[in-house]
Scaffold this active site. Structure first.
Site, PDB file in Angstrom:
ATOM      1  N   ASP A   1      67.820  16.287 -60.390  1.00  0.00           N
ATOM      2  CA  ASP A   1      66.518  16.896 -60.667  1.00  0.00           C
ATOM      3  C   ASP A   1      66.408  17.371 -62.106  1.00  0.00           C
ATOM      4  O   ASP A   1      67.405  17.746 -62.727  1.00  0.00           O
ATOM      5  CB  ASP A   1      66.280  18.092 -59.744  1.00  0.00           C
ATOM      6  CG  ASP A   1      66.221  17.706 -58.289  1.00  0.00           C
ATOM      7  OD1 ASP A   1      65.777  16.593 -57.984  1.00  0.00           O
ATOM      8  OD2 ASP A   1      66.636  18.528 -57.459  1.00  0.00           O
ATOM      9  N   ARG A   2      65.185  17.411 -62.581  1.00  0.00           N
ATOM     10  CA  ARG A   2      64.912  17.853 -63.956  1.00  0.00           C
ATOM     11  C   ARG A   2      65.484  19.246 -64.221  1.00  0.00           C
ATOM     12  O   ARG A   2      66.009  19.529 -65.285  1.00  0.00           O
ATOM     13  CB  ARG A   2      63.400  17.831 -64.186  1.00  0.00           C
ATOM     14  CG  ARG A   2      62.987  18.221 -65.564  1.00  0.00           C
ATOM     15  CD  ARG A   2      61.490  18.084 -65.703  1.00  0.00           C
ATOM     16  NE  ARG A   2      61.082  18.596 -67.001  1.00  0.00           N
ATOM     17  CZ  ARG A   2      59.881  19.020 -67.266  1.00  0.00           C
ATOM     18  NH1 ARG A   2      58.949  18.987 -66.334  1.00  0.00           N
ATOM     19  NH2 ARG A   2      59.575  19.483 -68.448  1.00  0.00           N
TER      20      ARG A   2
END
Length: 187
Positions: free
Chosen positions: A46-47
């Site tokens: 995930d970012r």
């Protein structure tokens, strides 16, 4: 022979080489860090997560790393809000029921705060009245935001998530934004 790159993905970087979804709002991608043609991420991060990403130039190896049916363990250091109770850790170990179904059992233990941990920008929010703790969690699935959802489900919201290991590959001393070829790509 397959070649493998180990990359320490910084917070805020997308785990892909292009960003087609945010015209006018550039978000950093892998292309800002890795200039080796023919490599593709084996799985996502995930970012707002940090740590080890494995990239390879071999499609079969990429599938073996990222497909949950091969049960390649991924290990994370997770900073959570609160102090874990034994029943919370036991729930993670047994598997928890999320909206998309029951998770497989995780390996979950209380961990010491990591030494030599890099600063994160922006920093993790701290609250004077709520303690935080570190967990080490290993899973063999890869559902969207799974570790975050699992810790939240047992009442331990995730503050910071760092992937330390994928199978036998480990982050070791890679600093954020750095990468190296894996010494042995024969996983």
């Amino acid at each position: 022979m397959a070649r493998v790159i180990l990359f320490n993905k910084p917070y805020g970087v997308l785990s892909q080489f292009t960003d087609k979804g945010s015209e006018g709002s550039p978000r950093p991608t892998l292309s800002a860090y890795i200039d080796q043609p023919g490599f593709y991420p084996a799985g996502r991060l995930d970012r707002d997560s940090e740590g080890l990403m494995v990239l390879t130039d071999d499609g079969k190896l990429q599938a073996r790393i990222s497909n949950p049916k091969h049960k390649m363990a991924k290990t994370y250091l997770v900073q959570v809000e609160g102090t874990p109770e034994p029943q919370q850790l036991e729930a993670l170990r047994a598997g928890v029921r999320l909206k998309d179904g029951m998770t497989k059992p995780a390996k979950a233990t209380l961990a010491c705060p990591p030494e030599n941990l890099w600063e994160r920008t922006p920093p993790v929010r701290y609250r004077k009245t709520v303690p935080d703790s570190w967990l080490q969690i290993s899973i063999s699935e890869g559902r969207n935001r799974q570790v975050r959802r699992m810790t939240a489900h047992v009442g331990l919201p995730c503050l910071r998530l760092i992937r330390m290991r994928v199978g036998d590959w480990a982050l070791n001393d890679l600093v954020p934004g750095a990468w190296r070829f894996a010494a042995d790509s024969g996983q």
